[in-house]
Design an enzyme around this catalytic site. Structure first.
Site, mmCIF file in Angstrom:
data_model
loop_
_atom_site.group_PDB
_atom_site.id
_atom_site.type_symbol
_atom_site.label_atom_id
_atom_site.label_comp_id
_atom_site.label_asym_id
_atom_site.label_seq_id
_atom_site.Cartn_x
_atom_site.Cartn_y
_atom_site.Cartn_z
ATOM 1 N N HIS A 172 -16.871 -20.436 10.378
ATOM 2 C CA HIS A 172 -15.696 -19.889 9.670
ATOM 3 C C HIS A 172 -14.434 -19.831 10.542
ATOM 4 O O HIS A 172 -13.339 -20.159 10.095
ATOM 5 C CB HIS A 172 -16.045 -18.493 9.139
ATOM 6 C CG HIS A 172 -15.215 -18.042 7.994
ATOM 7 N ND1 HIS A 172 -15.706 -17.251 6.983
ATOM 8 C CD2 HIS A 172 -13.917 -18.261 7.681
ATOM 9 C CE1 HIS A 172 -14.738 -17.015 6.113
ATOM 10 N NE2 HIS A 172 -13.646 -17.612 6.508
ATOM 11 N N TYR B 112 -17.472 -12.929 2.690
ATOM 12 C CA TYR B 112 -16.854 -12.503 1.425
ATOM 13 C C TYR B 112 -17.732 -11.499 0.673
ATOM 14 O O TYR B 112 -17.293 -10.902 -0.304
ATOM 15 C CB TYR B 112 -16.547 -13.708 0.517
ATOM 16 C CG TYR B 112 -15.556 -14.698 1.094
ATOM 17 C CD1 TYR B 112 -14.798 -14.396 2.212
ATOM 18 C CD2 TYR B 112 -15.377 -15.951 0.517
ATOM 19 C CE1 TYR B 112 -13.902 -15.313 2.752
ATOM 20 C CE2 TYR B 112 -14.476 -16.868 1.036
ATOM 21 C CZ TYR B 112 -13.744 -16.544 2.161
ATOM 22 O OH TYR B 112 -12.859 -17.456 2.682
HETATM 23 N N1 LIG Z 1 -11.802 -20.656 6.007
HETATM 24 C C1 LIG Z 1 -10.931 -19.655 6.044
HETATM 25 O O1 LIG Z 1 -10.666 -19.070 7.102
HETATM 26 C C2 LIG Z 1 -10.246 -19.252 4.775
HETATM 27 C C3 LIG Z 1 -9.141 -18.376 4.848
HETATM 28 C C4 LIG Z 1 -8.502 -18.049 3.661
HETATM 29 C C5 LIG Z 1 -8.970 -18.552 2.442
HETATM 30 N N2 LIG Z 1 -10.060 -19.369 2.411
HETATM 31 C C6 LIG Z 1 -10.584 -19.908 1.122
HETATM 32 O O2 LIG Z 1 -9.520 -20.532 0.413
HETATM 33 C C7 LIG Z 1 -9.400 -19.957 -0.878
HETATM 34 C C8 LIG Z 1 -7.986 -20.013 -1.378
HETATM 35 O O3 LIG Z 1 -7.073 -19.400 -0.486
HETATM 36 P P1 LIG Z 1 -6.360 -18.020 -0.797
HETATM 37 O O4 LIG Z 1 -7.189 -17.213 -1.717
HETATM 38 O O5 LIG Z 1 -6.016 -17.449 0.538
HETATM 39 O O6 LIG Z 1 -4.950 -18.429 -1.449
HETATM 40 P P2 LIG Z 1 -4.433 -19.372 -2.634
HETATM 41 O O7 LIG Z 1 -5.556 -20.007 -3.348
HETATM 42 O O8 LIG Z 1 -3.366 -20.218 -2.068
HETATM 43 O O9 LIG Z 1 -3.699 -18.320 -3.576
HETATM 44 C C9 LIG Z 1 -4.382 -17.360 -4.327
HETATM 45 C C10 LIG Z 1 -3.315 -16.546 -5.068
HETATM 46 O O10 LIG Z 1 -2.578 -17.393 -5.959
HETATM 47 C C11 LIG Z 1 -2.624 -16.878 -7.279
HETATM 48 N N3 LIG Z 1 -2.777 -18.011 -8.198
HETATM 49 C C12 LIG Z 1 -3.831 -18.823 -8.360
HETATM 50 N N4 LIG Z 1 -3.593 -19.772 -9.286
HETATM 51 C C13 LIG Z 1 -2.329 -19.561 -9.719
HETATM 52 C C14 LIG Z 1 -1.511 -20.196 -10.685
HETATM 53 N N5 LIG Z 1 -1.936 -21.266 -11.361
HETATM 54 N N6 LIG Z 1 -0.258 -19.698 -10.892
HETATM 55 C C15 LIG Z 1 0.187 -18.639 -10.191
HETATM 56 N N7 LIG Z 1 -0.542 -17.984 -9.274
HETATM 57 C C16 LIG Z 1 -1.805 -18.438 -9.033
HETATM 58 C C17 LIG Z 1 -3.813 -15.943 -7.319
HETATM 59 O O11 LIG Z 1 -3.562 -14.863 -8.181
HETATM 60 P P3 LIG Z 1 -4.495 -14.580 -9.491
HETATM 61 O O12 LIG Z 1 -5.841 -14.202 -8.967
HETATM 62 O O13 LIG Z 1 -3.763 -13.471 -10.166
HETATM 63 O O14 LIG Z 1 -4.483 -15.864 -10.279
HETATM 64 C C18 LIG Z 1 -3.882 -15.432 -5.880
HETATM 65 O O15 LIG Z 1 -3.029 -14.320 -5.722
HETATM 66 C C19 LIG Z 1 -9.962 -18.540 -0.669
HETATM 67 O O16 LIG Z 1 -10.264 -17.915 -1.887
HETATM 68 C C20 LIG Z 1 -11.149 -18.836 0.204
HETATM 69 O O17 LIG Z 1 -12.218 -19.338 -0.604
HETATM 70 C C21 LIG Z 1 -10.705 -19.732 3.559
#
Ligand SMILES: NC(=O)c1ccc[n+]([C@@H]2O[C@H](COP(=O)([O-])OP(=O)(O)OC[C@H]3O[C@@H](n4cnc5c(N)ncnc54)[C@H](OP(=O)(O)O)[C@@H]3O)[C@@H](O)[C@H]2O)c1
Length: 278
Positions: free
Chosen positions: A109, A51
């Site tokens: 990862h 990241y």
């Molecule tokens: N291990 C892996 O391979 C892997 C892969 C993907 C992700 N991850 C981890 O998992 C975390 C979360 O997954 P993600 O970022 O893919 O997706 P997520 O958390 O499911 O969704 C993030 C999105 O949702 C929006 N959001 C957040 N809170 C909200 C709310 N209360 N109401 C409406 N919209 C909301 C955010 O927009 P705003 O910013 O505008 O609020 C952003 O666009 C990542 O940040 C990372 O740390 C790990």
């Protein structure tokens, strides 16, 4: 902003059930979100060397004024660093960027088909024995890989971090994790925002005075699964944490579980050995 609650419940591995996902957050925004999250009661932060913001995460942790012992910090090693010496070096570099002596959880990862899992797990276990990580685990591991990994590792693998939300059925992977005492951490737990306007989640939420996003998160934590929603907006931090003051009924849980589709994945990526990041 006021602290919302004193303690966030923890899962079987002692991982706080809500953490802040940080993918895509950069620089001062990243540091500010980590700081604010910790100030209002988050105790779990998820980052990764890929990241490219571990320095900002470390700065946010220090600015929050929350004792280090109260924070569960996870970072992840990118698969191009899975050769044993590389893995140790990557772990040390993460610690140096974060400004920490030890992370709470160090994950692989993505599986890397080009490097023997036994070598990588040997190095990961070694990193734990060296004290660089309190716990170790994996991410994006399938059932078959979980079975291999638990046989090969001579230290406990405490979790598998996987894509998980109401639109994706990961029942077989969850069952495999549980059979080995591994926690499940759900990434993309609100389907990258896809849960936000879903009519079924919104209707259920309305009955509880909650949003569709909160229902999506509650659906997972009520099953003992930790969630790491990511947001770049301070006002959403508290919304995503306020999921411990209501309970979904068995009927509601079944209705949400029925939302899974054949093609529910939102993360369209799988490590194939191509040097996407180094
Ligand atoms: N291990 C892996 O391979 C892997 C892969 C993907 C992700 N991850 C981890 O998992 C975390 C979360 O997954 P993600 O970022 O893919 O997706 P997520 O958390 O499911 O969704 C993030 C999105 O949702 C929006 N959001 C957040 N809170 C909200 C709310 N209360 N109401 C409406 N919209 C909301 C955010 O927009 P705003 O910013 O505008 O609020 C952003 O666009 C990542 O940040 C990372 O740390 C790990």
């Amino acid at each position: 902003m006021r602290a919302m609650q004193r303690t966030v419940p923890k899962d079987i591995a002692g991982i706080p059930l809500v953490g802040l996902g940080t993918w895509d957050l950069r620089g001062r925004t990243c540091a500010r979100m980590v700081e604010q999250a910790l100030r209002i009661g988050y105790r779990h932060i998820d980052t990764a060397d890929m990241y490219d913001h571990e320095r900002d995460v470390g700065a946010g942790m220090r600015a929050a004024g929350v004792g280090r012992e109260n924070i569960f910090l996870t970072t992840q090693v990118w698969p191009s660093h899975f050769a044993p010496r590389e893995l140790e070096r990557a772990a040390k570099q993460s610690l140096s960027r974060l400004g920490l002596a030890q992370v709470d959880l160090l994950l692989l990862h993505w599986p890397n088909p080009e490097i023997a899992l036994s070598d990588t797990l040997g190095a990961l276990c070694n990193v734990k024995r060296m004290g660089l990580a309190r716990h170790i685990g994996v991410s994006n591991f399938t059932v078959a890989l979980i079975e291999q990994a638990v046989k090969l590792a001579d230290e406990p693998l405490v979790c598998n971090q996987i894509e998980l939300h109401p639109f994706l059925d990961q029942g077989r992977v969850i069952a495999a994790c549980r059979s080995h005492g591994m926690a499940v951490v759900a990434y993309s737990p609100i389907a990258r925002g896809g849960a936000k306007n879903h009519p079924v989640l919104a209707r259920i939420g309305k009955a509880h005075g909650k949003s569709a996003v909160q229902v999506s998160l509650r659906f997972l934590v009520q099953q003992g699964i930790a969630v790491i929603p990511r947001t770049s907006r301070v006002e959403r931090l508290s919304e995503n944490l306020a999921i411990f003051d209501f309970e979904l009924s068995q009927t509601e849980l079944a209705e949400i579980a029925a939302l899974t589709g054949r093609d529910g994945k939102v993360v369209d990526y799988s490590y194939s050995g191509s040097p996407q990041w180094d």
